[in-house]
Write an enzyme that holds these catalytic residues in place. Structure first.
Site, PDB file in Angstrom:
ATOM      1  N   SER A 142       0.888  -1.029  -0.151  1.00 16.34           N
ATOM      2  CA  SER A 142      -0.020   0.207   0.245  1.00 16.34           C
ATOM      3  C   SER A 142       0.633   1.410  -0.469  1.00 16.34           C
ATOM      4  O   SER A 142       1.884   1.242  -0.237  1.00 16.34           O
ATOM      5  CB  SER A 142      -0.864  -0.213   1.279  1.00 16.34           C
ATOM      6  OG  SER A 142      -1.424   1.182   1.507  1.00 16.34           O
ATOM      7  N   TYR A 155      -2.198  -0.980  10.284  1.00 13.14           N
ATOM      8  CA  TYR A 155      -2.308  -1.074   9.097  1.00 13.14           C
ATOM      9  C   TYR A 155      -0.539  -0.455   7.761  1.00 13.14           C
ATOM     10  O   TYR A 155      -0.578  -1.356   7.388  1.00 13.14           O
ATOM     11  CB  TYR A 155      -2.841  -0.272   7.734  1.00 13.14           C
ATOM     12  CG  TYR A 155      -3.884  -0.332   6.718  1.00 13.14           C
ATOM     13  CD1 TYR A 155      -4.533  -1.839   6.354  1.00 13.14           C
ATOM     14  CD2 TYR A 155      -2.876  -0.001   5.505  1.00 13.14           C
ATOM     15  CE1 TYR A 155      -4.509  -2.392   5.029  1.00 13.14           C
ATOM     16  CE2 TYR A 155      -3.510  -0.209   4.165  1.00 13.14           C
ATOM     17  CZ  TYR A 155      -4.374  -1.108   3.968  1.00 13.14           C
ATOM     18  OH  TYR A 155      -4.411  -1.588   2.742  1.00 13.14           O
TER      19      TYR A 155
END
Length: 304
Positions: A142, A155
């Site tokens: 990501s 995350y």
């Protein structure tokens, strides 16, 4: 064969996190290009719906990527049906929102379990089959691996780990004919990202973010770039392309984020404590149906 000549036609592609979002959409696109897609995820009805839309060569396996037993059974089933695996897209991922001092601890750790250790387990179980066919592993990281924003620590940590894992893995398996790629998407219009937008504290903060930081891109943007990356066995896929440029300034990003955070975190910290007081830490940390499915799966395993 040159890059332009590569095709996914006839290739067996195993995709985790395939019930929704990027996984489901990429599966449909690759199936339309002639790939045999094997869908792995937690939501049986959603998986069956996606598989039905991918044609007769598609199949689905319900499996939790935090479970060795589930993954071994799913991979064995895929190999039994198709004879092998050419491509693995380790895409399964969830998010949890909250500041480190107040986020639900189980939610934080579940993100690491699914997004990082789930990728490791998927690769480990499938790797012998990729070696056999000199295949390709695509690991979904990501932009969060590069830009570490407050409220997103779990995350960011998980996705940074995925990138590091991909880089090490690539060096380990190149001599075996296996290629490894890593994907860095920014905010893409999926259930997970939409769930972030609906959060009473972090949703408005994201919406108010300036420039590219606050922009959400349509799902087809990610599908086009990721599918092309699979066909090319790409080393890196940036969704969209400007994410690659951000990598060049990685060392500067923490200071940029910290400067911006000074303006918003104190108020957001108070707001999240109020939200937790109203809804509870578990509910306040939840982002999208994938996170709920993962939490339910974890509760079921604990009960067993």
């Amino acid at each position: 064969m040159g890059v332009r000549g590569r095709s996914v036609r006839g290739k067996v592609v195993l995709i985790t996190g395939a019930a929704r979002g990027i996984g489901a959409a990429v599966a449909a696109d690759l199936a339309a290009k002639g790939a045999k897609v094997a869908l792995v995820g937690l939501e049986p009805e959603e998986l069956d719906r996606v598989a039905a839309g991918c044609g007769p060569d598609a199949s689905a396996w319900v499996a939790d990527v935090t479970s060795w037993t589930d993954l071994e059974a799913a991979v064995a089933g895929v190999v039994e049906r198709y004879g092998g695996i050419d491509v693995v897209i380790a895409n399964a991922g969830i998010a949890a929102i909250g500041f480190t001092r107040s986020i639900d601890p189980k939610a934080f750790e579940r993100v690491i379990e699914v997004d990082l250790l789930g990728v490791w387990r998927t690769v480990r179980v499938a790797l012998p089959h990729l070696i056999e066919r000199r295949g390709y592993a695509m690991l979904v990281s990501s932009l969060a691996a590069i830009v570490h924003i407050p409220g997103n620590a779990a995350y960011s940590a998980a996705k940074a780990g995925v990138e590091a894992f991909a880089n090490s893995l690539r060096a380990e398996v190149r001599h075996l004919g296996v290629a490894v790629g890593v994907v860095h998407p920014t905010f893409i219009a999926t259930d997970m990202v939409n769930g972030t937008g609906e959060h009473p504290v972090f949703g408005p903060l994201r919406a108010a973010s300036p420039g590219l930081a606050g922009k959400t891109y349509p799902l087809p943007v990610a599908v086009r770039l990721i599918s092309a990356g699979v066909a090319r066995r790409s080393r890196a896929v940036h969704v969209p392309g400007w994410v690659g440029a951000v990598k060049l300034f990685r060392a500067l990003m923490p200071r940029v984020v910290e400067r911006q955070a000074r303006k918003i975190v104190p108020q957001a910290d108070a707001a999240i404590l109020a939200d937790i007081a109203e809804r509870g830490a578990v509910e306040s940390s939840m982002v999208g149906p994938g996170a709920r499915a993962a939490a339910q799966s974890a509760e079921t395993r604990t009960a067993e």
